[in-house]
Scaffold this active site. Structure first.
Site, mmCIF file in Angstrom:
data_model
loop_
_atom_site.group_PDB
_atom_site.id
_atom_site.type_symbol
_atom_site.label_atom_id
_atom_site.label_comp_id
_atom_site.label_asym_id
_atom_site.label_seq_id
_atom_site.Cartn_x
_atom_site.Cartn_y
_atom_site.Cartn_z
ATOM 1 N NE ARG A 65 34.768 73.967 46.969
ATOM 2 C CZ ARG A 65 34.344 74.374 48.161
ATOM 3 N NH1 ARG A 65 33.350 75.235 48.270
ATOM 4 N NH2 ARG A 65 34.910 73.912 49.257
ATOM 5 C CG HIS A 180 26.503 77.803 57.731
ATOM 6 N ND1 HIS A 180 27.586 77.086 57.267
ATOM 7 C CD2 HIS A 180 27.013 78.749 58.552
ATOM 8 C CE1 HIS A 180 28.699 77.585 57.802
ATOM 9 N NE2 HIS A 180 28.383 78.594 58.586
ATOM 10 C CG HIS A 233 27.412 71.914 58.729
ATOM 11 N ND1 HIS A 233 27.052 72.929 59.559
ATOM 12 C CD2 HIS A 233 27.661 72.491 57.536
ATOM 13 C CE1 HIS A 233 27.095 74.074 58.900
ATOM 14 N NE2 HIS A 233 27.455 73.824 57.669
ATOM 15 C CG ASP A 306 30.005 70.506 54.615
ATOM 16 O OD1 ASP A 306 29.974 71.112 53.528
ATOM 17 O OD2 ASP A 306 30.190 71.083 55.699
HETATM 18 ZN ZN LIG Z 1 27.893 75.099 56.224
#
Ligand SMILES: [Zn+2]
Length: 424
Positions: A65, A180, A233, A306
């Site tokens: 972040r 992703h 993921h 993650d």
């Molecule tokens: Zn992702």
């Protein structure tokens, strides 16, 4: 600085000879590296007291972040949280504000992390400018500045053409491509897995096909180009079947899952529990079983966290408005050990490989081992005594986790990165 870590159960997942039986012994550190023999008396001797001595953990997928959303986490708090969870190397995704799609931001992240000194932070650069999916980012310049992979994580690379170009570019710079997988035409506006609970709760569902159709596309592209791709993921049986079949044909595909996909199912969303809201969403108990089978037969290579910190207010709201994701650094070790190793589903060695040697290979780093000459990255862990995870004890700035109060086995007690104690 010479450090002797003595009297521990040493497990190095890289050497087949150690098998699953740890050997009682010592680990010696000099000048930031492991050595066979110290050149003089140790400056510090640490008695491991029978605890396990393991290579420092490597996370191939996290969100720090920073820059832009430092109220959730920053590079210092995030890497400190990683150290507290036993990690010595973490690869952070580029969906910061602004997006990490240029060299200056890569340098900023590396320098800030080096000054903080809690973990080795390896930035991942964006595939496309602004992660907009239209044109490629400055991949070559970012590679010079030190990225280890490219990804548009948080968003999919929507067109197959751009993904193909990304794979070609990445191969010139020896970078991993992390995908992703999410078809937004299927997933758009969805809140949780499409199934019985989305029906009962009246929430718009995300079908597992939203993930698997793009997994199929990327496997096809990897097969056609002969270039590697890494699937982030993985959450469902359909994706795992596609990856398994591609691997069997020799396609250079690797895959990761996260602890929440083998610990929790969509049932956790009951009562509109926003701490169970993720992307991809928690799936059915059958998908959880498939993730475990995928880990067991090596279809899934890596367990990543993650780690996705969010402010309290971004979870303490209506389910539909809540942010996706949970923090993960400080629960990954305990969840993996308790749910996979203690249950006998994976051997200690196999599980450690998913968090050390295999992510090291993906990120092209000579790490994840206790071999002399390697960087002195170690975690000293208690695998025998249960502990209760308390979200208020975390080093992370955020508290968004569904695991508060859970009794776990496997707890990192000391972390050493490049010969420096980063957590004790
Ligand atoms: Zn992702």
């Amino acid at each position: 600085m010479r450090i002797a870590l003595t009297n521990g159960l040493v497990v190095d997942p890289i050497s087949a000879e150690t098998g699953t039986q740890p050997v009682t012994g010592s680990v010696l550190i000099e000048n930031e590296k492991f050595v066979d023999k110290l050149s003089g008396p140790a400056d510090r001797t640490i008695d491991a007291g029978g605890l396990h001595i393991l290579p420092g953990l490597i996370d191939a997928h996290c969100h720090l972040r920073d820059p832009g959303q430092e109220y959730k986490e920053d590079i210092i708090s995030g890497s400190k949280s990683a150290a507290q969870g036993g990690f010595t190397t973490i690869a952070c995704m580029p969906n910061t504000k602004p997006v990490c799609d240029h060299a200056a931001l890569v340098s900023y992240m590396r320098e800030k992390a080096a000054r903080a000194g809690f973990a080795r932070v390896l930035p991942i650069g964006a595939v496309s400018k602004g992660q907009q999916g239209r044109e490629l980012a400055e991949i070559g310049l970012m590679a010079e500045a030190g990225i280890v992979a490219i990804s548009d994580d948080g968003s999919p690379v929507a067109t197959a053409d751009l993904m193909r170009k990304a794979m070609l570019y990445a191969s010139h710079f020896n970078l991993a491509v992390i995908s992703h997988c999410e078809d937004l035409s299927l997933a758009g506006g969805g809140q949780m897995n499409e199934g019985i609970w989305s029906t009962i709760l009246g929430l718009k569902g995300i079908p597992s096909a939203a993930e698997s159709v793009m997994v199929a596309r990327d496997c096809q592209l990897a097969e056609y180009t002969g270039l590697p791709v890494h699937i982030a993921h993985v959450s469902c049986r359909a994706s795992i079947r596609i990856i398994r079949e591609a691997k069997a044909r020799g396609v250079a595909v690797t895959a990761e899952t996260c602890p929440h996909y083998f610990v929790l199912s969509e049932d956790a969303c009951q009562g509109f529990n926003t701490q169970a809201k993720m992307n991809p969403p928690l799936r059915t108990p059958d998908d959880v079983q498939a993730v475990i089978e995928g880990l067991q037969d090596g279809t899934i290579d890596i367990i990543a966290t993650d780690h996705a910190p969010h402010h309290e207010d971004e979870k303490a709201c209506e389910f539909a408005l809540a942010s996706n994701g949970i923090v993960g650094f400080e629960t990954a070790f305990g969840l993996g050990y308790t749910l996979l190793v203690k249950t006998g589903l994976l051997s200690l060695n196999h599980w450690l490989q998913t968090m050390t040697t295999r992510p090291a290979r993906l990120l092209r780093q000579p790490l994840g081992t206790l071999q002399p000459g390697s960087s002195a990255d170690v975690v000293l862990a208690d695998l025998n005594n249960p502990w209760t995870f308390d979200r208020n004890q975390m080093a992370s700035k955020s508290r968004n986790t569904p695991f508060h109060g859970m009794e776990l086995f496997g707890r990192p007690l000391m972390t050493i990165c490049e010969g420096r104690i980063t957590y004790d």
